[in-house]
Design an enzyme around this catalytic site. Structure first.
Site, mmCIF file in Angstrom:
data_model
loop_
_atom_site.group_PDB
_atom_site.id
_atom_site.type_symbol
_atom_site.label_atom_id
_atom_site.label_comp_id
_atom_site.label_asym_id
_atom_site.label_seq_id
_atom_site.Cartn_x
_atom_site.Cartn_y
_atom_site.Cartn_z
ATOM 1 N N ARG A 5 19.786 -2.374 -6.679
ATOM 2 C CA ARG A 5 18.762 -1.488 -6.396
ATOM 3 C C ARG A 5 19.344 -0.138 -6.127
ATOM 4 O O ARG A 5 18.739 0.573 -5.131
ATOM 5 C CB ARG A 5 17.862 -2.286 -5.408
ATOM 6 C CG ARG A 5 17.320 -3.681 -5.594
ATOM 7 C CD ARG A 5 16.605 -3.485 -6.841
ATOM 8 N NE ARG A 5 15.621 -4.729 -6.876
ATOM 9 C CZ ARG A 5 15.789 -5.821 -7.408
ATOM 10 N NH1 ARG A 5 17.146 -5.708 -8.199
ATOM 11 N NH2 ARG A 5 15.118 -6.787 -7.452
ATOM 12 N N SER A 60 9.693 -6.720 -3.813
ATOM 13 C CA SER A 60 10.423 -7.055 -2.940
ATOM 14 C C SER A 60 10.526 -5.801 -1.768
ATOM 15 O O SER A 60 10.852 -4.544 -2.153
ATOM 16 C CB SER A 60 11.900 -7.149 -3.276
ATOM 17 O OG SER A 60 11.854 -8.155 -4.149
ATOM 18 N N GLU A 109 13.822 -1.526 0.302
ATOM 19 C CA GLU A 109 14.046 -1.189 -0.758
ATOM 20 C C GLU A 109 12.984 -0.095 -1.415
ATOM 21 O O GLU A 109 13.365 0.674 -2.175
ATOM 22 C CB GLU A 109 13.777 -2.578 -1.731
ATOM 23 C CG GLU A 109 14.386 -2.375 -3.071
ATOM 24 C CD GLU A 109 13.815 -3.231 -4.027
ATOM 25 O OE1 GLU A 109 12.766 -2.581 -4.645
ATOM 26 O OE2 GLU A 109 13.815 -4.311 -4.315
HETATM 27 N N1 EPU Z 1 13.385 -17.641 0.025
HETATM 28 C C1 EPU Z 1 12.867 -18.303 0.975
HETATM 29 N N2 EPU Z 1 11.641 -17.890 1.348
HETATM 30 C C2 EPU Z 1 10.928 -17.046 0.847
HETATM 31 C C3 EPU Z 1 11.474 -16.307 -0.227
HETATM 32 C C4 EPU Z 1 12.844 -16.459 -0.877
HETATM 33 O O1 EPU Z 1 13.679 -19.132 1.792
HETATM 34 O O2 EPU Z 1 9.981 -16.562 1.243
HETATM 35 C C5 EPU Z 1 14.879 -18.164 -0.575
HETATM 36 C C6 EPU Z 1 14.696 -19.495 -1.140
HETATM 37 O O3 EPU Z 1 15.954 -20.086 -0.841
HETATM 38 C C7 EPU Z 1 14.867 -18.801 -2.493
HETATM 39 C C8 EPU Z 1 16.131 -17.633 -2.586
HETATM 40 O O4 EPU Z 1 15.298 -16.938 -1.209
HETATM 41 O O5 EPU Z 1 15.587 -19.890 -3.466
HETATM 42 C C9 EPU Z 1 15.751 -16.702 -3.559
HETATM 43 O O6 EPU Z 1 14.346 -16.234 -3.757
HETATM 44 P P1 EPU Z 1 13.675 -15.742 -5.200
HETATM 45 O O7 EPU Z 1 14.516 -16.365 -6.213
HETATM 46 O O8 EPU Z 1 12.386 -15.238 -5.114
HETATM 47 O O9 EPU Z 1 14.652 -14.288 -5.148
HETATM 48 P P2 EPU Z 1 14.806 -13.167 -4.124
HETATM 49 O O10 EPU Z 1 16.366 -13.053 -3.994
HETATM 50 O O11 EPU Z 1 13.961 -13.294 -2.911
HETATM 51 C C10 EPU Z 1 15.303 -11.304 -5.768
HETATM 52 C C11 EPU Z 1 14.635 -9.796 -6.276
HETATM 53 C C12 EPU Z 1 13.394 -10.030 -7.117
HETATM 54 C C13 EPU Z 1 13.568 -10.768 -8.207
HETATM 55 C C14 EPU Z 1 14.086 -12.217 -7.749
HETATM 56 C C15 EPU Z 1 14.431 -12.998 -8.970
HETATM 57 C C16 EPU Z 1 15.638 -8.370 -4.675
HETATM 58 C C17 EPU Z 1 15.402 -7.503 -3.139
HETATM 59 N N3 EPU Z 1 14.589 -8.956 -5.203
HETATM 60 O O12 EPU Z 1 14.531 -11.752 -5.034
HETATM 61 O O13 EPU Z 1 13.031 -8.623 -7.212
HETATM 62 O O14 EPU Z 1 12.245 -10.717 -8.875
HETATM 63 O O15 EPU Z 1 15.190 -12.114 -7.118
HETATM 64 O O16 EPU Z 1 15.558 -12.643 -9.565
HETATM 65 O O17 EPU Z 1 17.009 -8.450 -5.111
HETATM 66 C C18 EPU Z 1 11.820 -6.762 -6.782
HETATM 67 O O18 EPU Z 1 12.635 -6.097 -6.656
HETATM 68 O O19 EPU Z 1 10.648 -6.203 -6.477
HETATM 69 C C19 EPU Z 1 11.887 -8.284 -7.032
HETATM 70 C C20 EPU Z 1 10.715 -8.947 -6.919
#
Ligand code: EPU
Length: 334
Positions: free
Chosen positions: A160, A235, A330
């Site tokens: 990012r 995010s 972010e």
């Molecule tokens: N999780 C929770 N609670 C929540 C959300 C997430 O416990 O409310 C935990 C879960 O264990 C889940 C893990 O976090 O398995 C990962 O969650 P998710 O797959 O939704 O991915 P993320 O790490 O929260 C990142 C990116 C997203 C992208 C997703 C999928 C960043 C800051 N965000 O989110 O990007 O869509 O991975 O690859 O790196 C964005 O940048 O706007 C965005 C949506």
């Protein structure tokens, strides 16, 4: 070129924040942009408005970059180079690529925003970052008003992050991005748990890039709010990266902590930290934390940027107290 005065910016930012601007100029070509920049005024550059939180009225003239066009500029047996103008909607470009069976951006389906802003924060999802397909970023240098370009390796891409958020900030205006996409032997990336499950549910064994895109669209629609219905900026925070000592300290208390190992460091989902801190699904007036993804702050209707920023700071302080982690925003704050 279209000029509007005394206008609300609500529909120009995906958070749907209602701030006012004295003047907004919609720029439809590079030559128009050069003419305007010759005035040597200070401008506020606006693309798709998908990664910003506006906390006050905008005093500078807004330049809304709305340059359109998608063109194949080079082609060989294996790959194709596509120049996409900055004002093209990102997801429309993904759909265009899928229609032509060009691979590389399918995992980035349904990300809000425009093509011109995608390199700035190196948008990423489901194991792919846009840097993996960017060949070159074409820009206008504001001081000289000259056309220059950044090769991929000049962009200093990171998680990012890019040179456009750092050294090159406010110095250039991105006018188009050249992508290198695959024509054959697409490198499919569907190892991410949620995608595998979605493909399995649809009984797809050998997915195409179109299948992967459809699966991702389905997942995103389930978890992430549609900015057209509930204002948001995806995010709000980056996933923090911590060292082994801190990680183990947290893991000792929370055995269920999810993480991704990055060399000898640990990336922790900020959404998990925010959920553990008790904010998931909480609403405060017209702002809140999304009920299905705690990483996303939302504007239910009439929240101000200041209210959302105050919530973000509250989250940062509670997470810091509980986990000793500084969550980094972010989204760009103006
Ligand atoms: N999780 C929770 N609670 C929540 C959300 C997430 O416990 O409310 C935990 C879960 O264990 C889940 C893990 O976090 O398995 C990962 O969650 P998710 O797959 O939704 O991915 P993320 O790490 O929260 C990142 C990116 C997203 C992208 C997703 C999928 C960043 C800051 N965000 O989110 O990007 O869509 O991975 O690859 O790196 C964005 O940048 O706007 C965005 C949506």
């Amino acid at each position: 070129m279209k000029v509007q005065t005394n206008i609300s910016i609500k529909k120009y930012n995906t958070f749907g924040i209602d701030v006012q601007a004295d003047k907004l100029i919609e720029v439809n070509s590079v030559s128009e942009l050069i003419t305007i920049l010759n005035k040597k005024e200070r401008f506020f550059i606006l693309g798709g408005g998908s990664n910003m939180l506006l906390t006050k009225n905008i005093k500078e003239t807004i330049l809304h970059i709305n340059i359109k066009g998608i063109e194949i500029v080079k082609d060989n047996k294996k790959s194709v180079y596509v120049e996409v103008k900055a004002g093209e909607n990102w997801h429309e470009f993904v759909l265009w690529s899928l229609k032509h069976d060009f691979g590389g951006v399918e995992n980035l389906s349904l990300i809000p925003g425009n093509v011109g802003t995608c390199p700035i924060q190196n948008i990423g999802a489901y194991g792919v970052e846009v840097k993996d397909t960017i060949h070159q970023v074409n820009v206008i240098e504001i001081v000289t008003n000259k056309k220059v370009f950044f090769k991929n390796s000049d962009c200093e891409f990171g998680y990012r992050n890019s040179i456009f958020k750092n050294k090159a900030k406010n110095k250039y205006i991105i006018t188009s991005v050249v992508f290198k996409l695959t024509k054959v032997k697409h490198k499919l990336n569907y190892n991410y748990g949620a995608i595998k499950n979605e493909l399995k549910a649809q009984k797809i064994v050998n997915p195409t890039i179109q299948d992967v895109s459809k699966a991702i669209i389905a997942i995103r629609k389930l978890k992430l709010p549609d900015p057209k219905k509930i204002g948001n900026s995806g995010s709000f925070f980056k996933n923090p990266i911590v060292d082994k000592t801190l990680f183990e300290k947290i893991q000792n208390k929370h055995i269920d902590i999810p993480f991704y190992q990055v060399a000898d460091l640990y990336k922790i989902p900020a959404g998990w930290l925010i959920e553990k801190a008790g904010f998931k699904g909480k609403r405060f007036g017209d702002t809140g934390v999304h009920e299905k993804q705690a990483l996303v702050l939302v504007n239910y209707n009439a929240a101000t940027g200041k209210e959302i920023l105050a919530l973000a700071k509250k989250i940062q302080s509670v997470v810091k107290k509980l986990f000793y982690i500084d969550l980094e925003m972010e989204v760009n704050i103006f």
